[in-house]
Design a protein around this motif. Sequence first.
Motif, PDB file in Angstrom:
ATOM      1  N   THR A 196       4.273  46.231 -48.052  1.00 20.94           N
ATOM      2  CA  THR A 196       4.285  47.645 -47.684  1.00 20.94           C
ATOM      3  C   THR A 196       4.127  47.851 -46.185  1.00 20.94           C
ATOM      4  OG1 THR A 196       3.363  48.223 -49.839  1.00 20.94           O
ATOM      5  CG2 THR A 196       3.210  49.876 -48.116  1.00 20.94           C
ATOM      6  N   ARG A 197       3.268  47.060 -45.539  1.00 18.49           N
ATOM      7  CA  ARG A 197       3.084  47.232 -44.091  1.00 18.49           C
ATOM      8  C   ARG A 197       4.397  47.057 -43.343  1.00 18.49           C
ATOM      9  NH1 ARG A 197      -0.222  47.255 -39.593  1.00 18.49           N
ATOM     10  NH2 ARG A 197       0.480  45.921 -37.875  1.00 18.49           N
ATOM     11  N   ASN A 198       5.141  46.008 -43.653  1.00 23.27           N
ATOM     12  CA  ASN A 198       6.422  45.793 -42.979  1.00 23.27           C
ATOM     13  C   ASN A 198       7.431  46.878 -43.316  1.00 23.27           C
ATOM     14  OD1 ASN A 198       6.457  43.231 -41.313  1.00 23.27           O
ATOM     15  ND2 ASN A 198       5.580  42.436 -43.205  1.00 23.27           N
ATOM     16  N   ASP A 199       7.390  47.372 -44.550  1.00 22.39           N
ATOM     17  CA  ASP A 199       8.279  48.475 -44.924  1.00 22.39           C
ATOM     18  C   ASP A 199       8.023  49.704 -44.054  1.00 22.39           C
ATOM     19  OD1 ASP A 199       9.670  47.149 -46.913  1.00 22.39           O
ATOM     20  OD2 ASP A 199       8.363  47.834 -48.532  1.00 22.39           O
ATOM     21  N   ILE A 200       6.751  50.043 -43.850  1.00 25.07           N
ATOM     22  CA  ILE A 200       6.416  51.252 -43.084  1.00 25.07           C
ATOM     23  C   ILE A 200       6.691  51.041 -41.597  1.00 25.07           C
ATOM     24  CG2 ILE A 200       4.595  52.894 -42.509  1.00 25.07           C
ATOM     25  CD1 ILE A 200       5.639  52.969 -45.427  1.00 25.07           C
ATOM     26  N   LEU A 201       6.392  49.850 -41.081  1.00 25.50           N
ATOM     27  CA  LEU A 201       6.730  49.560 -39.690  1.00 25.50           C
ATOM     28  C   LEU A 201       8.232  49.700 -39.466  1.00 25.50           C
ATOM     29  CD1 LEU A 201       4.464  46.455 -38.928  1.00 25.50           C
ATOM     30  CD2 LEU A 201       4.168  48.780 -38.042  1.00 25.50           C
ATOM     31  N   ALA A 202       9.026  49.156 -40.375  1.00 24.31           N
ATOM     32  CA  ALA A 202      10.482  49.244 -40.253  1.00 24.31           C
ATOM     33  C   ALA A 202      10.960  50.680 -40.344  1.00 24.31           C
ATOM     34  CB  ALA A 202      11.135  48.387 -41.338  1.00 24.31           C
ATOM     35  N   ARG A 203      10.269  51.502 -41.114  1.00 30.26           N
ATOM     36  CA  ARG A 203      10.652  52.908 -41.262  1.00 30.26           C
ATOM     37  C   ARG A 203      10.294  53.733 -40.024  1.00 30.26           C
ATOM     38  NH1 ARG A 203       7.145  56.628 -45.137  1.00 30.26           N
ATOM     39  NH2 ARG A 203       5.846  56.463 -43.255  1.00 30.26           N
ATOM     40  N   ASP A 204       9.105  53.485 -39.438  1.00 32.61           N
ATOM     41  CA  ASP A 204       8.569  54.380 -38.416  1.00 32.61           C
ATOM     42  C   ASP A 204       8.799  53.918 -36.983  1.00 32.61           C
ATOM     43  OD1 ASP A 204       7.709  55.844 -40.547  1.00 32.61           O
ATOM     44  OD2 ASP A 204       5.576  55.400 -40.316  1.00 32.61           O
ATOM     45  N   VAL A 256      12.430  44.525 -33.809  1.00 35.41           N
ATOM     46  CA  VAL A 256      12.706  43.097 -33.778  1.00 35.41           C
ATOM     47  C   VAL A 256      12.167  42.540 -35.087  1.00 35.41           C
ATOM     48  CG1 VAL A 256      12.280  40.905 -32.625  1.00 35.41           C
ATOM     49  CG2 VAL A 256      12.481  43.005 -31.264  1.00 35.41           C
ATOM     50  N   VAL A 257      13.064  42.069 -35.939  1.00 34.12           N
ATOM     51  CA  VAL A 257      12.689  41.636 -37.286  1.00 34.12           C
ATOM     52  C   VAL A 257      13.041  40.170 -37.465  1.00 34.12           C
ATOM     53  CG1 VAL A 257      13.002  42.036 -39.761  1.00 34.12           C
ATOM     54  CG2 VAL A 257      13.110  43.960 -38.167  1.00 34.12           C
ATOM     55  N   GLU A 258      12.144  39.454 -38.083  1.00 33.67           N
ATOM     56  CA  GLU A 258      12.352  38.033 -38.343  1.00 33.67           C
ATOM     57  C   GLU A 258      12.439  37.796 -39.847  1.00 33.67           C
ATOM     58  OE1 GLU A 258       9.276  34.537 -38.006  1.00 33.67           O
ATOM     59  OE2 GLU A 258      10.179  34.862 -36.014  1.00 33.67           O
ATOM     60  N   GLY A 259      13.399  37.000 -40.250  1.00 32.25           N
ATOM     61  CA  GLY A 259      13.544  36.667 -41.660  1.00 32.25           C
ATOM     62  C   GLY A 259      13.940  37.843 -42.528  1.00 32.25           C
ATOM     63  N   GLY A 260      14.520  38.867 -41.923  1.00 26.27           N
ATOM     64  CA  GLY A 260      14.963  40.022 -42.689  1.00 26.27           C
ATOM     65  C   GLY A 260      13.856  40.923 -43.165  1.00 26.27           C
ATOM     66  N   CYS A 261      12.599  40.633 -42.758  1.00 25.38           N
ATOM     67  CA  CYS A 261      11.489  41.412 -43.306  1.00 25.38           C
ATOM     68  C   CYS A 261      10.353  41.618 -42.314  1.00 25.38           C
ATOM     69  CB  CYS A 261      10.959  40.727 -44.570  1.00 25.38           C
ATOM     70  SG  CYS A 261       9.587  41.593 -45.345  1.00 25.38           S
ATOM     71  N   GLU A 262       9.875  40.570 -41.707  1.00 24.87           N
ATOM     72  CA  GLU A 262       8.669  40.645 -40.882  1.00 24.87           C
ATOM     73  C   GLU A 262       8.971  41.273 -39.531  1.00 24.87           C
ATOM     74  OE1 GLU A 262       6.354  37.126 -39.123  1.00 24.87           O
ATOM     75  OE2 GLU A 262       5.271  37.594 -40.990  1.00 24.87           O
ATOM     76  N   VAL A 263       8.368  42.439 -39.294  1.00 19.70           N
ATOM     77  CA  VAL A 263       8.575  43.151 -38.036  1.00 19.70           C
ATOM     78  C   VAL A 263       7.771  42.465 -36.940  1.00 19.70           C
ATOM     79  CG1 VAL A 263       8.319  45.348 -36.823  1.00 19.70           C
ATOM     80  CG2 VAL A 263       8.997  45.328 -39.238  1.00 19.70           C
ATOM     81  N   GLN A 264       8.469  41.940 -35.933  1.00 20.16           N
ATOM     82  CA  GLN A 264       7.831  41.239 -34.827  1.00 20.16           C
ATOM     83  C   GLN A 264       7.559  42.156 -33.637  1.00 20.16           C
ATOM     84  OE1 GLN A 264       6.870  37.920 -34.877  1.00 20.16           O
ATOM     85  NE2 GLN A 264       7.442  38.025 -37.048  1.00 20.16           N
ATOM     86  N   GLY A 265       8.321  43.212 -33.527  1.00 21.50           N
ATOM     87  CA  GLY A 265       8.135  44.111 -32.400  1.00 21.50           C
ATOM     88  C   GLY A 265       8.887  45.404 -32.615  1.00 21.50           C
ATOM     89  N   GLY A 266       8.577  46.367 -31.759  1.00 21.03           N
ATOM     90  CA  GLY A 266       9.235  47.657 -31.840  1.00 21.03           C
ATOM     91  C   GLY A 266       8.499  48.683 -31.008  1.00 21.03           C
ATOM     92  N   THR A 267       8.963  49.915 -31.093  1.00 11.18           N
ATOM     93  CA  THR A 267       8.363  51.007 -30.326  1.00 11.18           C
ATOM     94  C   THR A 267       7.986  52.133 -31.269  1.00 11.18           C
ATOM     95  OG1 THR A 267       9.726  50.471 -28.410  1.00 11.18           O
ATOM     96  CG2 THR A 267       8.703  52.642 -28.446  1.00 11.18           C
ATOM     97  N   LEU A 268       6.769  52.617 -31.125  1.00 12.62           N
ATOM     98  CA  LEU A 268       6.275  53.707 -31.970  1.00 12.62           C
ATOM     99  C   LEU A 268       5.972  54.924 -31.112  1.00 12.62           C
ATOM    100  CD1 LEU A 268       5.106  54.834 -34.690  1.00 12.62           C
ATOM    101  CD2 LEU A 268       2.880  53.960 -33.925  1.00 12.62           C
ATOM    102  N   LEU A 269       6.526  56.061 -31.506  1.00 14.48           N
ATOM    103  CA  LEU A 269       6.123  57.333 -30.929  1.00 14.48           C
ATOM    104  C   LEU A 269       4.990  57.844 -31.802  1.00 14.48           C
ATOM    105  CD1 LEU A 269       6.519  59.615 -28.883  1.00 14.48           C
ATOM    106  CD2 LEU A 269       8.199  60.629 -30.454  1.00 14.48           C
ATOM    107  N   GLY A 270       3.772  57.685 -31.325  1.00 13.95           N
ATOM    108  CA  GLY A 270       2.606  57.976 -32.142  1.00 13.95           C
ATOM    109  C   GLY A 270       2.590  59.411 -32.664  1.00 13.95           C
ATOM    110  N   PRO A 271       2.645  59.609 -33.978  1.00 16.24           N
ATOM    111  CA  PRO A 271       2.689  60.967 -34.522  1.00 16.24           C
ATOM    112  C   PRO A 271       1.401  61.750 -34.294  1.00 16.24           C
ATOM    113  CG  PRO A 271       2.411  59.357 -36.271  1.00 16.24           C
ATOM    114  CD  PRO A 271       2.674  58.583 -35.029  1.00 16.24           C
TER     115      PRO A 271
END
Length: 322
Positions: free
Chosen positions: A113-121, A126-141
Motif C-alpha cells: 500500500t505504501r508504494n501504491d500511495i507514493l506512486a499515486r501522489d 523513479v520506480v525500481e522493479g515496477g513497484c518500489e518507489v525510489q524517488g519523486g516529488t511531493l507537493l505537500g497537501p
Amino acid sequence: MTVRRSTRSFLVMGLVVGVLGAILVGTAVAGSSVSSNLAVPTTSALPTATAEPALTPDSTPDSTAEATATTDIAALSVLETLPVKGRAPQTGYDREESFGSAWQDVDQNGCDTRNDILARDLSALVVEGGCEVQGGTLLGPYTGLTITFVRGRATSSLVQIDHLVALSNAWQTGAQQLSQEQRVALANDPLNLLAVDGVTNSRKGDGDTATWLPPLKTFRCAYVARQVSVKATYALWVTAAEHDAMTRILSNCPNELATTTTTTPTTDAVVAPTSAPVAETPRDVYFHNCTAARESGAAPVHVGDPGYGGHLDRDGDGAGCE
C-alpha cells in the motif's frame, strides 16, 4: 287469369330480390367489421407487461452478485447521516493486531500500500522493479511545500503516508465493531490515505478535526470531506466536538463532495453495528491526572472532550494524555 299470374310472378320475384338484397347487405356489414379490425394495433405493439424487453443474463438481478457503488454527495449532507456519540474506550487497541501489519498488498497488484500511495501522489517518479518507489516529488497537501523524496534509511521518513482518519480514532469511533478483514481494508484504503510530509504528520498524531487541521487552509475542505467519506464508508461515528468542527469547515464550502462506497451483502460489506457499546464520559468529569484518564478509558483527551484540561495537555497541542 293471365294478369293474376303475372302479378303473382312479380310478387315472387320481388320477394326473391328482397331476400338477395338482405343477404348482400349482411355480407357487406360483415365485411366492413373484419376490415375495421385490421386497424387495431397488434398485441406485440401494445404497451403490455409482456412487451417489455426480457432481462438478459448480464442484467438479471442477482442478490448474490458482488458489486460496489460509489456515490459523490455533498459532504455536509453525508456528515448529517453520521451518528454522534462519545468516544469508546481505547482498551484493546493495537496497530498490528487491530488493523494488520503495515503495509499490505490488499489489492494484490504486487505492490504494498505504501508504494501504491507514493506512486499515486508523487510526480517525477523513479520506480525500481515496477513497484518500489525510489524517488519523486511531493507537493505537500498539508503545507503546500514541495518535498523531494529519496528512498533511504535517513530520508524515507521525510514523506509519510497519513491515515486521514487516524486508526486509533477509528478504533474509538466504531472500528471495534468491524471484522478484522474490514479493519485491514480501512487501514489500506486509498480513500483514507495521503502522502504528506513527515514533520506535519507527526504533529497531527491521532488528532481528529476538532483538534487538528492542515496548516494550509485551502486544503481543509477537501481534508474534512475525505474524513467524512471514510467515516460514512466504514460506519464510524463522530464525537460532538468533531461534528461541530466538521460542520464549521464544510459550511464554508457547501459544494465540497464526499465519496462513499457501498457493497452488496454477500461481500464482506461494512454495515453499521447493531449495538456499539460506548463508555460515555460525563460532561462534567474531571481527571486529576493522566492515570485517572487512562483508567477510565478516556485517554487521549482532546479539546472539547469531557474531562479535557490544560493540566493534561502539557505541550498545548490540543491532545492530553497521549
